[in-house]
Design a protein around this motif. Structure first.
Motif, PDB file in Angstrom:
ATOM      1  N   GLY A  31       0.807  -1.228   0.000  1.00  0.00           N
ATOM      2  CA  GLY A  31       0.000   0.000   0.000  1.00  0.00           C
ATOM      3  C   GLY A  31       0.833   1.268   0.000  1.00  0.00           C
ATOM      4  N   SER A  32       2.121   1.139   0.310  1.00  0.00           N
ATOM      5  CA  SER A  32       2.971   2.342   0.296  1.00  0.00           C
ATOM      6  C   SER A  32       3.535   2.579  -1.104  1.00  0.00           C
ATOM      7  CB  SER A  32       4.114   2.195   1.316  1.00  0.00           C
ATOM      8  OG  SER A  32       5.027   1.223   0.851  1.00  0.00           O
ATOM      9  N   ILE A  33       3.269   1.651  -2.019  1.00  0.00           N
ATOM     10  CA  ILE A  33       3.739   1.818  -3.400  1.00  0.00           C
ATOM     11  C   ILE A  33       2.652   2.560  -4.183  1.00  0.00           C
ATOM     12  CG2 ILE A  33       4.454   0.583  -5.490  1.00  0.00           C
ATOM     13  CD1 ILE A  33       5.235  -1.801  -3.715  1.00  0.00           C
ATOM     14  N   PRO A  34       3.023   3.587  -4.957  1.00  0.00           N
ATOM     15  CA  PRO A  34       2.007   4.287  -5.729  1.00  0.00           C
ATOM     16  C   PRO A  34       1.177   3.335  -6.591  1.00  0.00           C
ATOM     17  CG  PRO A  34       4.080   5.480  -5.836  1.00  0.00           C
ATOM     18  CD  PRO A  34       4.365   4.188  -5.111  1.00  0.00           C
ATOM     19  N   ARG A  35      -0.121   3.603  -6.645  1.00  0.00           N
ATOM     20  CA  ARG A  35      -1.120   2.861  -7.423  1.00  0.00           C
ATOM     21  C   ARG A  35      -1.557   1.556  -6.776  1.00  0.00           C
ATOM     22  NH1 ARG A  35      -0.691   7.218  -9.047  1.00  0.00           N
ATOM     23  NH2 ARG A  35      -2.340   7.132  -7.528  1.00  0.00           N
ATOM     24  N   PHE A  36      -1.155   1.333  -5.506  1.00  0.00           N
ATOM     25  CA  PHE A  36      -1.690   0.213  -4.730  1.00  0.00           C
ATOM     26  C   PHE A  36      -2.355   0.812  -3.492  1.00  0.00           C
ATOM     27  CE2 PHE A  36       1.647  -1.733  -7.186  1.00  0.00           C
ATOM     28  CZ  PHE A  36       1.206  -3.010  -7.458  1.00  0.00           C
ATOM     29  N   HIS A  37      -3.595   0.446  -3.254  1.00  0.00           N
ATOM     30  CA  HIS A  37      -4.286   0.960  -2.066  1.00  0.00           C
ATOM     31  C   HIS A  37      -4.617  -0.200  -1.129  1.00  0.00           C
ATOM     32  CE1 HIS A  37      -6.624   3.812   0.263  1.00  0.00           C
ATOM     33  NE2 HIS A  37      -7.456   2.806   0.466  1.00  0.00           N
ATOM     34  N   HIS A  38      -4.087  -0.115   0.081  1.00  0.00           N
ATOM     35  CA  HIS A  38      -4.248  -1.206   1.044  1.00  0.00           C
ATOM     36  C   HIS A  38      -5.436  -0.962   1.968  1.00  0.00           C
ATOM     37  CE1 HIS A  38      -2.789  -2.968   5.107  1.00  0.00           C
ATOM     38  NE2 HIS A  38      -3.323  -3.940   4.424  1.00  0.00           N
ATOM     39  N   LEU A  39      -6.271  -1.984   2.131  1.00  0.00           N
ATOM     40  CA  LEU A  39      -7.378  -1.894   3.088  1.00  0.00           C
ATOM     41  C   LEU A  39      -7.391  -3.164   3.937  1.00  0.00           C
ATOM     42  CD1 LEU A  39     -11.034  -0.865   2.153  1.00  0.00           C
ATOM     43  CD2 LEU A  39     -10.502  -2.347   4.052  1.00  0.00           C
ATOM     44  N   ALA A  40      -7.146  -2.992   5.243  1.00  0.00           N
ATOM     45  CA  ALA A  40      -7.153  -4.138   6.164  1.00  0.00           C
ATOM     46  C   ALA A  40      -8.437  -4.090   6.973  1.00  0.00           C
ATOM     47  CB  ALA A  40      -5.947  -4.068   7.086  1.00  0.00           C
ATOM     48  N   THR A  73     -20.063  -7.086   8.805  1.00  0.00           N
ATOM     49  CA  THR A  73     -18.720  -6.914   8.246  1.00  0.00           C
ATOM     50  C   THR A  73     -18.778  -6.338   6.838  1.00  0.00           C
ATOM     51  OG1 THR A  73     -17.947  -8.771   9.553  1.00  0.00           O
ATOM     52  CG2 THR A  73     -16.602  -8.158   7.670  1.00  0.00           C
ATOM     53  N   VAL A  74     -19.628  -6.913   6.021  1.00  0.00           N
ATOM     54  CA  VAL A  74     -19.676  -6.465   4.632  1.00  0.00           C
ATOM     55  C   VAL A  74     -20.236  -5.043   4.546  1.00  0.00           C
ATOM     56  CG1 VAL A  74     -20.617  -6.972   2.352  1.00  0.00           C
ATOM     57  CG2 VAL A  74     -19.740  -8.809   3.746  1.00  0.00           C
ATOM     58  N   GLN A  75     -21.210  -4.740   5.393  1.00  0.00           N
ATOM     59  CA  GLN A  75     -21.745  -3.361   5.423  1.00  0.00           C
ATOM     60  C   GLN A  75     -20.659  -2.360   5.795  1.00  0.00           C
ATOM     61  OE1 GLN A  75     -25.081  -2.583   8.054  1.00  0.00           O
ATOM     62  NE2 GLN A  75     -26.231  -4.207   7.018  1.00  0.00           N
ATOM     63  N   LEU A  76     -19.881  -2.731   6.810  1.00  0.00           N
ATOM     64  CA  LEU A  76     -18.814  -1.843   7.271  1.00  0.00           C
ATOM     65  C   LEU A  76     -17.769  -1.666   6.168  1.00  0.00           C
ATOM     66  CD1 LEU A  76     -17.572  -0.372   9.810  1.00  0.00           C
ATOM     67  CD2 LEU A  76     -16.242  -2.447  10.171  1.00  0.00           C
ATOM     68  N   TRP A  77     -17.438  -2.760   5.513  1.00  0.00           N
ATOM     69  CA  TRP A  77     -16.458  -2.706   4.425  1.00  0.00           C
ATOM     70  C   TRP A  77     -16.958  -1.806   3.296  1.00  0.00           C
ATOM     71  CZ3 TRP A  77     -16.668  -4.270  -0.749  1.00  0.00           C
ATOM     72  CH2 TRP A  77     -15.443  -4.174  -1.422  1.00  0.00           C
ATOM     73  N   ASN A  78     -18.228  -1.999   2.914  1.00  0.00           N
ATOM     74  CA  ASN A  78     -18.818  -1.172   1.853  1.00  0.00           C
ATOM     75  C   ASN A  78     -18.742   0.300   2.187  1.00  0.00           C
ATOM     76  OD1 ASN A  78     -19.825  -2.498  -0.432  1.00  0.00           O
ATOM     77  ND2 ASN A  78     -21.447  -3.440   0.778  1.00  0.00           N
ATOM     78  N   ALA A  79     -19.137   0.631   3.414  1.00  0.00           N
ATOM     79  CA  ALA A  79     -19.153   2.039   3.830  1.00  0.00           C
ATOM     80  C   ALA A  79     -17.731   2.594   3.850  1.00  0.00           C
ATOM     81  CB  ALA A  79     -19.788   2.163   5.219  1.00  0.00           C
ATOM     82  N   ASN A  80     -16.784   1.789   4.320  1.00  0.00           N
ATOM     83  CA  ASN A  80     -15.403   2.256   4.426  1.00  0.00           C
ATOM     84  C   ASN A  80     -14.778   2.476   3.051  1.00  0.00           C
ATOM     85  OD1 ASN A  80     -12.293   1.699   4.835  1.00  0.00           O
ATOM     86  ND2 ASN A  80     -13.132   2.445   6.775  1.00  0.00           N
ATOM     87  N   GLN A 108     -18.748 -14.120   2.495  1.00  0.00           N
ATOM     88  CA  GLN A 108     -18.276 -12.744   2.262  1.00  0.00           C
ATOM     89  C   GLN A 108     -17.773 -12.586   0.824  1.00  0.00           C
ATOM     90  OE1 GLN A 108     -15.409 -11.469   5.248  1.00  0.00           O
ATOM     91  NE2 GLN A 108     -16.802 -11.916   6.927  1.00  0.00           N
ATOM     92  N   ALA A 109     -17.071 -13.619   0.341  1.00  0.00           N
ATOM     93  CA  ALA A 109     -16.563 -13.554  -1.038  1.00  0.00           C
ATOM     94  C   ALA A 109     -17.740 -13.392  -2.006  1.00  0.00           C
ATOM     95  CB  ALA A 109     -15.764 -14.812  -1.360  1.00  0.00           C
ATOM     96  N   ARG A 110     -18.842 -14.105  -1.731  1.00  0.00           N
ATOM     97  CA  ARG A 110     -20.028 -14.019  -2.606  1.00  0.00           C
ATOM     98  C   ARG A 110     -20.640 -12.624  -2.539  1.00  0.00           C
ATOM     99  NH1 ARG A 110     -21.876 -19.294  -0.804  1.00  0.00           N
ATOM    100  NH2 ARG A 110     -20.977 -20.797  -2.260  1.00  0.00           N
ATOM    101  N   PHE A 111     -20.752 -12.095  -1.320  1.00  0.00           N
ATOM    102  CA  PHE A 111     -21.312 -10.748  -1.134  1.00  0.00           C
ATOM    103  C   PHE A 111     -20.492  -9.707  -1.907  1.00  0.00           C
ATOM    104  CE2 PHE A 111     -23.214 -11.706   3.279  1.00  0.00           C
ATOM    105  CZ  PHE A 111     -24.515 -11.486   2.870  1.00  0.00           C
ATOM    106  N   MET A 112     -19.188  -9.931  -1.940  1.00  0.00           N
ATOM    107  CA  MET A 112     -18.298  -8.909  -2.497  1.00  0.00           C
ATOM    108  C   MET A 112     -18.122  -9.029  -4.004  1.00  0.00           C
ATOM    109  SD  MET A 112     -15.592  -9.003   0.587  1.00  0.00           S
ATOM    110  CE  MET A 112     -14.447  -7.718   0.090  1.00  0.00           C
ATOM    111  N   GLU A 113     -18.569 -10.154  -4.535  1.00  0.00           N
ATOM    112  CA  GLU A 113     -18.386 -10.457  -5.966  1.00  0.00           C
ATOM    113  C   GLU A 113     -18.776  -9.278  -6.885  1.00  0.00           C
ATOM    114  OE1 GLU A 113     -17.261 -13.939  -6.755  1.00  0.00           O
ATOM    115  OE2 GLU A 113     -16.719 -12.760  -8.509  1.00  0.00           O
TER     116      GLU A 113
END
Ligand code: AMP
Length: 211
Positions: A31-40, A73-80, A108-113
């Motif tokens: 995530g510290s490399i330009p054009r990569f965005h890290h989300l944990a 979890t998925v709601q929080l991820w979406n909002a974030n 979660q993988a299905r929700f995020m598809e």
């Protein structure tokens, strides 16, 4: 600028591995490399105010070494992620999204598809659970991680990983999965991840762009 409609799915790399396998370390460096965005996902949970209902839910589940329920979890991820796009921290037209800690199960993988186009899954593999537990105990002291301090919770986190998270590898089966030996030094793990990224057409396209 590339011609990607705003509704397109995020071009995504997943970092998958048992607790202590180094997902967060690798995610942060990438995530510290330009054009990569890290989300944990764990970081998003830890940033919640523990006086809120959601913050309390996180403490309740994580302190047992369990996953927070999927809908929350998925709601929080979406909002974030929406917040990050709206504030231009994450620019989906030009940035790759690096997800660590989510999806954590097949549901979660299905929700995020509909939201993510998974280009590669970097599986940080370390069958030596004693080594992983050693890393977690070290982290518990250094980073004040209450969920890593207790032996029963650590074992529960491993069991949760085996039962719920590992099946994600079958969900994304195929040449998208890159198995990486997580017991190597972090610089070598990063090297292997970047080698995997650079085989992709999406990377080669990005390389040609002048941004
Ligand atoms: P991590 O920092 O990724 O190790 O996550 C710490 C804790 O946060 C986990 O043990 C879970 O309780 C919770 N958590 C993080 N990500 C997720 C997720 N995608 N789904 C459910 N719970 C999660």
């Amino acid at each position: 600028m590339p011609d990607i409609p705003p509704s397109a799915r995020f071009r995504t790399f997943l970092i998958l591995g048992a607790p202590g396998s180094g997902k967060g370390t690798q995610g942060k460096v990438l995530g510290s490399i330009p054009r990569f965005h890290h989300l944990a996902c764990g970081d998003v949970f830890r940033s919640l105010d523990t006086r809120t209902l959601l913050g309390q839910k996180f403490v309740e589940y994580s302190s047992r070494g369990e996953l927070v329920p999927d809908d929350v979890t998925v709601q929080l991820w979406n909002a974030n992620v929406k917040q990050r796009v709206d504030s231009h921290m994450f620019k989906p037209e030009i940035d790759f999204l690096v997800l660590d800690g989510i999806p954590r199960n097949v549901e979660q993988a299905r929700f995020m598809e509909p939201h993510i186009e998974v280009l590669k899954v970097f599986h940080l593999s370390c069958p030596d659970r004693t080594e992983l537990a050693r890393r977690l105990r070290k982290r518990a002291l250094k980073d004040n991680r209450f969920d890593d301090a207790n032996e029963t919770v650590i074992q529960n986190r491993f069991a949760t990983y085996e039962a719920e998270t590992k099946p994600i590898l079958d969900y994304y089966a195929g040449d998208r999965i890159v198995d990486i030996d997580a017991s190597q030094p972090p610089a070598k793990v990063l090297y292997d991840i970047l080698a995997g990224v650079m085989t992709l057409d999406a990377w080669k396209e990005q390389e040609k762009m002048k941004i």
